[in-house]
Design an enzyme around this catalytic site. Structure first.
Site, PDB file in Angstrom:
ATOM      1  CB  THR A  12      10.310   2.220   4.022  1.00 55.97           C
ATOM      2  OG1 THR A  12       9.461   1.674   2.996  1.00 55.97           O
ATOM      3  CG2 THR A  12      11.752   1.764   3.783  1.00 55.97           C
ATOM      4  N   GLY A  13       8.121   3.453   5.795  1.00 54.57           N
ATOM      5  CA  GLY A  13       6.763   3.978   5.834  1.00 54.57           C
ATOM      6  C   GLY A  13       5.957   3.551   7.045  1.00 54.57           C
ATOM      7  CB  SER A  15       4.521   7.710   9.800  1.00 61.33           C
ATOM      8  OG  SER A  15       5.719   7.863   9.085  1.00 61.33           O
ATOM      9  CB  ILE A  20      -0.026  -1.247   5.572  1.00 61.86           C
ATOM     10  CG1 ILE A  20      -1.488  -1.275   5.133  1.00 61.86           C
ATOM     11  CG2 ILE A  20       0.682  -2.519   5.122  1.00 61.86           C
ATOM     12  CD1 ILE A  20      -1.688  -1.351   3.622  1.00 61.86           C
ATOM     13  N   GLY A  21       2.318  -0.314   7.601  1.00 64.09           N
ATOM     14  CA  GLY A  21       3.686  -0.468   8.070  1.00 64.09           C
ATOM     15  C   GLY A  21       3.748  -0.954   9.507  1.00 64.09           C
ATOM     16  CB  SER A 156      -2.164   0.709  -5.198  1.00 58.88           C
ATOM     17  OG  SER A 156      -1.366   1.117  -4.115  1.00 58.88           O
ATOM     18  CE1 TYR A 169       0.336   5.593  -4.040  1.00 60.29           C
ATOM     19  CE2 TYR A 169      -1.558   4.484  -4.999  1.00 60.29           C
ATOM     20  CZ  TYR A 169      -0.543   4.526  -4.077  1.00 60.29           C
ATOM     21  OH  TYR A 169      -0.389   3.498  -3.166  1.00 60.29           O
TER      22      TYR A 169
END
Length: 258
Positions: A12-13, A15, A20-21, A156, A169
């Site tokens: 996922t993620g 874009s 990192i994706g 994180s 976050y």
């Protein structure tokens, strides 16, 4: 060399080319794993990333296929309540049962206690907590009894030190660290490992020169982390060589201190 326990990974993620994706997908593809990736381009555009481009996912899909693997993708908002089931249904329709899940998608708006609102917190929760948790448990439900699998979450460093000014976050990402350890205990009997990695500050398209100069002295190895650093570790964690590693929060950050 195909050293993965199974063939199909959901990431996922993914874009942006510098994210990192994208690095994770490239590494998995290079190792012979079929890849299904998700993206939500409007979020990246809204946050001001220079490499945000709504046409990029299709070009990236072709790049991944050049490694001799199957690749597909879907634009989906993981904040939607039915996103987990819809996404996994799509992956299964295209490739069959995925056995690797990389929860890389995230939502972040930096706020301190003076700026925090219930709406901001809910927006973080919808993606970072509910989206990750429900995708993970739905993935595990469908996979149990089918030979094992891998879940890797991205966190994180919330358990290392405070991160003032990013309250919503860190709160939601910290929840994923706890979720990782408990889900790992529940899924061990099904031979599904669950781990999380903290890549530390990573130059994935959000750092300007000022930020880089501020952060670099905090890396004893003399450089800032790059997306490929996280991708190499994830490639190991989803391999058969890592079958005895579960429930871990791994700080792969070059010794970063704050």
């Amino acid at each position: 060399m195909k050293n993965f326990i199974q063939k199909v990974a959901l990431v996922t993620g993914t874009s942006r080319p510098n994210g990192i994706g994208a690095a994770i997908c490239r590494k998995l593809a290079q190792n012979g794993t079929d890849v299904f990736f998700t993206h939500w381009s409007s979020y990246d555009a809204a946050t001001g990333y220079e490499d945000a481009d709504t046409t990029w996912p299709e070009a990236f899909n072709e790049e991944l296929k050049s490694h001799g693997i199957r690749s597909s993708h879907l634009e989906i908002n993981l904040a939607e309540e039915d996103a987990a089931a819809r996404l996994l249904n799509e992956v299964e329709n295209v490739f069959g049962q995925p056995t690797i899940l990389i929860n890389n998608a995230t939502y972040c708006v930096e706020v301190d206690f003076l700026q925090m609102t219930s709406g901001i917190l809910d927006a973080h929760y919808a993606v970072n907590v509910r989206g990750t948790c429900m995708l993970s448990v739905e993935f595990a439900k469908r996979l149990q009894g089918k030979g094992g699998g891998r879940i890797v979450n991205l966190v994180s460093g919330q358990d290392k030190s405070p991160q003032p000014g990013n309250l919503a976050y860190v709160t939601t990402k910290g929840a994923i660290s706890t979720f990782t350890k408990t889900l790992a205990a529940e899924l061990a009997q099904h031979h599904i490992t669950v781990n999380a990695i903290d890549p530390g500050p990573t130059d994935s398209g959000w750092m300007n020169n000022e930020i880089q100069e501020f952060l670099k002295p905090k890396f004893p190895m003399g450089r800032i982390g790059v997306p490929e650093d996280a991708a190499r570790l994830i490639a190991f964690l989803v391999s058969d060589e890592a079958r005895w590693i579960t429930g871990q929060i791994i700080h792969s950050d070059g010794g970063f201190w704050d």
